[in-house]
Design a protein around this motif. Structure first.
Motif, PDB file in Angstrom:
ATOM      1  N   UNK A  68       0.329  -1.410   0.422  1.00 60.68           N
ATOM      2  CA  UNK A  68      -0.243   0.062  -0.216  1.00 60.68           C
ATOM      3  C   UNK A  68       1.310   1.094  -0.182  1.00 60.68           C
ATOM      4  N   UNK A  69       1.803   0.971  -0.392  1.00 58.86           N
ATOM      5  CA  UNK A  69       3.261   1.840   0.022  1.00 58.86           C
ATOM      6  C   UNK A  69       2.347   3.930  -1.270  1.00 58.86           C
ATOM      7  N   UNK A  70       2.578   4.594  -0.870  1.00 58.78           N
ATOM      8  CA  UNK A  70       2.622   5.572  -1.451  1.00 58.78           C
ATOM      9  C   UNK A  70       3.079   5.793  -3.150  1.00 58.78           C
ATOM     10  N   UNK A  71       2.155   6.761  -4.096  1.00 61.17           N
ATOM     11  CA  UNK A  71       3.033   6.447  -5.211  1.00 61.17           C
ATOM     12  C   UNK A  71       3.418   6.759  -5.791  1.00 61.17           C
ATOM     13  N   UNK A  72       4.947   7.695  -5.343  1.00 60.22           N
ATOM     14  CA  UNK A  72       5.937   7.695  -5.708  1.00 60.22           C
ATOM     15  C   UNK A  72       6.849   7.124  -4.702  1.00 60.22           C
ATOM     16  N   UNK A  73       6.795   6.213  -4.255  1.00 58.95           N
ATOM     17  CA  UNK A  73       7.620   4.972  -3.509  1.00 58.95           C
ATOM     18  C   UNK A  73       8.565   4.479  -4.415  1.00 58.95           C
ATOM     19  N   UNK A  74       9.336   3.655  -3.789  1.00 56.16           N
ATOM     20  CA  UNK A  74       9.248   2.073  -4.807  1.00 56.16           C
ATOM     21  C   UNK A  74       9.848   1.280  -4.127  1.00 56.16           C
ATOM     22  N   UNK A  75       9.892   0.032  -3.153  1.00 58.16           N
ATOM     23  CA  UNK A  75       9.981  -0.485  -2.009  1.00 58.16           C
ATOM     24  C   UNK A  75      10.653  -1.592  -3.362  1.00 58.16           C
ATOM     25  N   UNK A  76      11.782  -1.713  -2.767  1.00 57.70           N
ATOM     26  CA  UNK A  76      12.835  -3.557  -3.679  1.00 57.70           C
ATOM     27  C   UNK A  76      12.888  -3.833  -2.834  1.00 57.70           C
ATOM     28  N   UNK A  77      13.138  -3.447  -0.751  1.00 57.88           N
ATOM     29  CA  UNK A  77      13.383  -4.468  -0.188  1.00 57.88           C
ATOM     30  C   UNK A  77      12.911  -4.100   0.897  1.00 57.88           C
ATOM     31  N   UNK A  78      12.178  -5.451   1.899  1.00 58.96           N
ATOM     32  CA  UNK A  78      11.992  -5.607   3.173  1.00 58.96           C
ATOM     33  C   UNK A  78      13.001  -6.549   4.231  1.00 58.96           C
ATOM     34  N   UNK A  79      13.549  -5.700   4.578  1.00 59.03           N
ATOM     35  CA  UNK A  79      14.986  -6.875   5.378  1.00 59.03           C
ATOM     36  C   UNK A  79      14.168  -6.273   6.810  1.00 59.03           C
ATOM     37  N   UNK A  80      14.007  -7.997   7.832  1.00 57.68           N
ATOM     38  CA  UNK A  80      13.448  -7.428   9.383  1.00 57.68           C
ATOM     39  C   UNK A  80      13.976  -9.084   9.914  1.00 57.68           C
ATOM     40  N   UNK A  81      13.991  -8.412  10.921  1.00 56.19           N
ATOM     41  CA  UNK A  81      14.520  -9.354  12.504  1.00 56.19           C
ATOM     42  C   UNK A  81      13.734  -8.722  13.718  1.00 56.19           C
ATOM     43  N   UNK A  82      13.631 -10.110  14.459  1.00 52.41           N
ATOM     44  CA  UNK A  82      12.975 -10.313  15.549  1.00 52.41           C
ATOM     45  C   UNK A  82      14.020  -9.512  16.718  1.00 52.41           C
ATOM     46  N   UNK A  83      12.885  -8.742  17.443  1.00 52.44           N
ATOM     47  CA  UNK A  83      14.179  -7.990  18.407  1.00 52.44           C
ATOM     48  C   UNK A  83      12.754  -8.228  20.278  1.00 52.44           C
ATOM     49  N   UNK A  84      13.313  -7.656  21.013  1.00 51.20           N
ATOM     50  CA  UNK A  84      13.060  -7.724  21.962  1.00 51.20           C
ATOM     51  C   UNK A  84      11.908  -6.986  22.295  1.00 51.20           C
ATOM     52  N   UNK A  85      10.593  -7.533  22.545  1.00 46.56           N
ATOM     53  CA  UNK A  85       9.925  -6.244  22.564  1.00 46.56           C
ATOM     54  C   UNK A  85      10.066  -5.222  23.714  1.00 46.56           C
ATOM     55  N   UNK A  86       9.697  -4.165  24.348  1.00 42.52           N
ATOM     56  CA  UNK A  86      10.492  -2.325  25.512  1.00 42.52           C
ATOM     57  C   UNK A  86       9.553  -2.111  26.151  1.00 42.52           C
ATOM     58  N   UNK A  87       8.135  -3.313  25.164  1.00 47.26           N
ATOM     59  CA  UNK A  87       6.674  -2.512  26.177  1.00 47.26           C
ATOM     60  C   UNK A  87       6.219  -0.818  25.646  1.00 47.26           C
ATOM     61  N   UNK A  88       6.994  -0.315  24.856  1.00 49.73           N
ATOM     62  CA  UNK A  88       6.807   0.908  23.903  1.00 49.73           C
ATOM     63  C   UNK A  88       5.374   1.554  23.746  1.00 49.73           C
ATOM     64  N   UNK A  89       4.898   2.031  24.025  1.00 49.59           N
ATOM     65  CA  UNK A  89       3.881   2.706  23.507  1.00 49.59           C
ATOM     66  C   UNK A  89       3.318   3.963  22.750  1.00 49.59           C
ATOM     67  N   UNK A  90       2.820   3.345  21.994  1.00 45.89           N
ATOM     68  CA  UNK A  90       2.641   4.506  20.888  1.00 45.89           C
ATOM     69  C   UNK A  90       3.324   4.558  19.327  1.00 45.89           C
ATOM     70  N   UNK A  91       3.496   4.863  18.364  1.00 52.36           N
ATOM     71  CA  UNK A  91       3.985   5.341  17.218  1.00 52.36           C
ATOM     72  C   UNK A  91       4.612   6.248  17.282  1.00 52.36           C
ATOM     73  N   UNK A  92       5.902   6.753  16.697  1.00 49.34           N
ATOM     74  CA  UNK A  92       6.801   7.922  16.337  1.00 49.34           C
ATOM     75  C   UNK A  92       7.013   8.304  15.946  1.00 49.34           C
ATOM     76  N   UNK A  93       7.354   9.428  14.583  1.00 53.66           N
ATOM     77  CA  UNK A  93       8.000   9.245  13.572  1.00 53.66           C
ATOM     78  C   UNK A  93       9.869  10.195  14.264  1.00 53.66           C
ATOM     79  N   UNK A  94      10.938   9.775  14.172  1.00 57.32           N
ATOM     80  CA  UNK A  94      12.056  10.210  14.902  1.00 57.32           C
ATOM     81  C   UNK A  94      12.744  10.833  13.615  1.00 57.32           C
ATOM     82  N   UNK A  95      13.057  11.759  14.486  1.00 57.22           N
ATOM     83  CA  UNK A  95      14.241  12.954  13.383  1.00 57.22           C
ATOM     84  C   UNK A  95      15.238  11.831  12.390  1.00 57.22           C
TER      85      UNK A  95
END
Ligand SMILES: [Zn+2]
Ligand SMILES: [Zn+2]
Length: 536
Positions: A68-95
Motif C-alpha cells: 500500500x506504499x505511496x505513489x512515488x515510493x518504490x519498495x525494493x526490499x524489506x529486511x526484517x529481524x525479531x528483536x526483544x519487545x520493549x513495552x513501548x507505547x504509541x508510534x513515533x516518527x523519529x528525526x
C-alpha cells in the motif's frame, strides 16, 4: 517459532525510493490503524521501522507495508529481524539519523498531483494560483536535492523559512505535507516575477500576477524565457508563424523540431494522434515529451517542426506550467532555453544573460535549481502487434531512478561518449544513469558533466574503483577518465558498450549476438566502425 497471539517486536529496514515520498507518514498511519507501537526513521540506507504488538497484526503490517506504499515510493526490499519487545507505547516518527553509509535513493521530480491541482485552482485555498505548490506525492526532488539524507536543509529550499501554517503541515503526520521538504506557500516560499532582459519588472496593467502577465505577452506574440523545474524554456505561441520563425532564427536552430506544451490530452489530440500508450506517457508523473504523429492540418506554425511527420508534445508538469497554460489556453512552443548546441540555462543571472538575445521577457523565480535537467523524450514503437515506450532522452522525471543489474558490479563509473553524453555509476547490483548532458565539446556542458558525476557519486556514495571509458583517446570523456588517479581504467569499444548497455537494460548477462547500427566509433583494430554484428 512465534505465537500468533504473543507480543512481538520486529525491526524492518526498507530499501528503495522511500525518502521524500511520504513514506514515514504512510508507515505512521499504517501502524496507527493497526494499533502497533514503535517508531520509523529515515537514515542513509533508507527507512528503518520498529513495530511492536500482537504477532498476527505485525504480520499484517509487514504484508501491507510494500503493497500500500505511496505513489512515488518504490519498495525494493524489506529486511526484517525479531528483536526483544520493549513495552513501548504509541508510534513515533523519529528525526533523521546522521552518519553511516549513503544508499537511500533520491526520487525523481514528479508532476503536480490531483490534490495540489485542486488547491491551485480553488480561489478559497491559501495556495490559490501559487506556482510552487507541492506535497509528499508531487513536486521537485532531484533538481533541488544537494545531499542525503533527503531533508530540507540539504535542498535548495534551505533558504526559505516555513511560516507557521506551513510548519504545522510539515510537522503533522496526518497531513499530506508531512515532511514534504519543498513545502511552501505565498507567505513563505519562492515567488515568480516577470522582467525584461535588464531585470526591470515587466508587469502588465490589469494582470492579476506575473504568470497572467506572461500569458498576455505570449498571446501578443512575445518570446518568453520561463524558468521551470530543471532549467529555462523558451516559449511562444505555437500557432504564431511570426513568433516561431523569430525564435528559430534567434536561437540559431535551423531545423531541429521544437517541443510543444498543451493544457490537456484533449488539446494534444487536436495536434497529434494519441494512442493508449501515448496517453499514459503524457499523463504519467514523469511527464516526458512524447513524439506523436502529426494530424493533418494541425494548427501549429510551419517553423515548429519543418519536414517532420511528428510533433513532440508534453503536458504541464509544474504548477507554474498549469497556471500558464490555463491562462493562455492555446498550445505553446516550449523548447530548451539555450542557443543552438549550448546546454540549457538554469542559473538566474546566467539564464538572463545567455538568453537576452532570444527572449523578449523573462518569467523567473527564486527557487534555485541544483541540477540542470532537460525534459525527457520518448516515442512509442510498435512491432509484432506489441507496443512499448522507447526513451530517446532519459532525463527529468526519470533520473536518478536506478537500474537493477543482472551482475554484481564493483564501485564503478562509466564515462560515456562525447556527443549526447551521459554517464553512469554503479555499485553492487544497482546502476544509476546520469541525466542527459549533451555535447562535451562545449565548455559549459563539460563543466555540467564533471559536476554531475561528482553529485551522483556523493548522492549514492559510490567511490569508483573502476572507471570505464570509450576506446577513443580524443573524446573529452576519455580525457576526464584518464585524469582520475588511483583507479583501474577499462577502455571499452563504443559499439560493444551499446551491446552491454542493451543487455543490462533488459536484465540479461549474455553471451548474446547484437546488431549495432550507430554513428562512427573507433574499433580496437584502429579503423572506424559503423555497423557491426557483435558477440559478447
Ligand atoms: Zn501534490
Ligand atoms: Zn508558508
Amino acid at each position: 517459532m512465534t505465537l500468533a497471539g504473543a507480543r512481538r517486536r520486529v525491526r524492518a529496514r526498507i530499501g528503495g525510493t522511500v525518502q521524500g515520498v511520504g513514506f514515514r507518514p504512510y508507515v505512521f498511519k499504517l501502524a496507527a490503524r493497526l494499533e502497533l507501537s514503535g517508531f520509523v526513521l529515515n537514515d542513509e540506507r533508507g527507512v528503518l521501522v520498529e513495530v511492536e504488538g500482537e504477532g498476527a497484526i505485525i504480520d499484517r503490517f509487514l504484508e501491507c507495508l510494500p503493497a500500500e506504499a505511496p505513489p512515488l515510493a518504490t519498495v525494493e526490499a524489506v529486511w526484517r529481524e525479531e528483536v526483544a519487545p520493549t513495552g513501548e507505547l504509541g508510534f513515533r516518527i523519529v528525526a533523521s539519523a546522521g552518519g553511516g553509509e549513503t544508499s537511500a535513493l533520491v526520487a525523481p521530480d514528479s508532476a503536480t498531483c490531483a490534490d495540489c491541482l485542486t488547491e491551485l485552482f480553488d480561489p478559497t485555498d491559501r495556495r490559490f494560483r501559487y506556482p510552487f505548490t507541492n506535497c509528499t506525492n508531487c513536486g521537485p526532488r532531484f533538481t533541488i536535492v544537494q545531499g542525503v539524507p533527503y531533508d530540507r536543509h540539504r535542498t535548495t529550499m534551505a533558504g526559505f523559512r516555513m511560516c507557521r501554517p506551513c510548519r504545522a503541515e510539515y510537522d503533522d503526520p496526518a497531513d499530506r505535507r508531512f515532511h514534504a521538504q519543498p513545502n511552501a506557500c505565498p507567505e513563505c516560499g519562492p515567488s515568480v516575477r516577470l522582467t525584461d532582459a535588464s531585470g526591470a519588472a515587466a508587469d502588465a496593467a490589469g494582470a492579476g500576477d506575473a504568470i497572467e502577465a506572461a500569458a498576455w505577452a505570449l498571446r501578443d506574440g512575445a518570446i518568453v524565457a520561463i524558468k521551470g523545474l530543471g532549467g529555462f524554456h523558451l516559449a511562444c505561441r505555437a500557432g504564431d508563424e511570426r513568433a516561431v520563425a523569430a525564435l528559430r532564427s534567434r536561437k540559431h536552430r535551423e531545423a531541429k523540431p521544437f517541443a510543444l506544451m498543451v493544457g490537456s490530452v484533449e488539446a494534444a489530440r487536436e495536434l497529434v494522434e494519441v494512442g493508449q500508450l501515448e496517453e499514459a506517457l503524457l499523463t504519467g508523473r514523469e511527464r516526458p515529451i512524447v513524439l506523436c504523429l502529426r494530424r493533418a492540418g494541425a494548427p501549429v506554425a510551419h517553423e515548429v517542426a519543418p519536414r517532420s511527420r511528428e510533433l513532440g508534445v508534453m503536458l504541464p508538469y509544474s504548477p507554474l506550467h498549469h497556471l500558464l497554460l490555463a491562462d493562455i489556453s492555446v498550445p505553446l512552443v516550449m523548447t530548451s532555453g539555450n542557443l543552438s548546441d549550448e546546454p540549457i540555462a538554469y542559473h538566474d543571472a546566467d539564464g538572463v544573460h545567455r538568453l537576452a538575445e532570444v527572449a523578449d521577457l523573462f518569467l523567473q523565480h527564486d527557487r534555485p535549481i541544483q541540477t540542470r535537467t532537460d525534459d525527457s523524450v520518448l516515442r512509442v514503437v510498435r512491432a509484432g502487434g506489441r507496443q512499448r515506450a522507447l526513451p530517446l532522452r532519459r532525463s527529468r522525471g526519470y533520473v536518478p531512478g536506478g537500474l537493477e543489474l543482472p551482475v554484481e558490479a564493483p564501485p564503478l563509473l562509466a564515462c560515456g561518449a562525447e556527443l549526447k553524453s551521459t554517464f553512469c555509476i554503479a555499485k553492487g547490483r544497482r546502476a544509476w544513469m546520469g541525466h542527459h548532458i549533451g555535447d562535451l565539446r562545449n565548455y559549459e556542458t563539460l563543466r555540467a558533466y564533471r559536476e554531475g558525476i561528482g553529485h551522483f557519486e556523493r548522492l549514492f556514495a559510490v567511490d569508483p574503483e573502476v572507471i570505464a571509458h570509450d576506446l577513443h583517446p580524443d573524446y573529452l570523456s576519455t580525457a576526464y577518465a584518464l585524469e582520475r588517479a588511483g583507479v583501474e581504467l577499462v577502455a571499452v569499444q563504443h559499439h560493444h558498450a551499446h551491446l552491454a548497455a542493451c543487455l543490462a537494460e533488459h536484465g540479461e548477462s549474455g553471451p548474446a549476438v547484437g546488431a549495432i547500427f550507430d554513428g562512427s566509433g573507433l574499433g580496437p583494430d584502429g579503423t572506424v566502425w559503423g555497423g557491426e554484428l557483435l558477440y559478447g
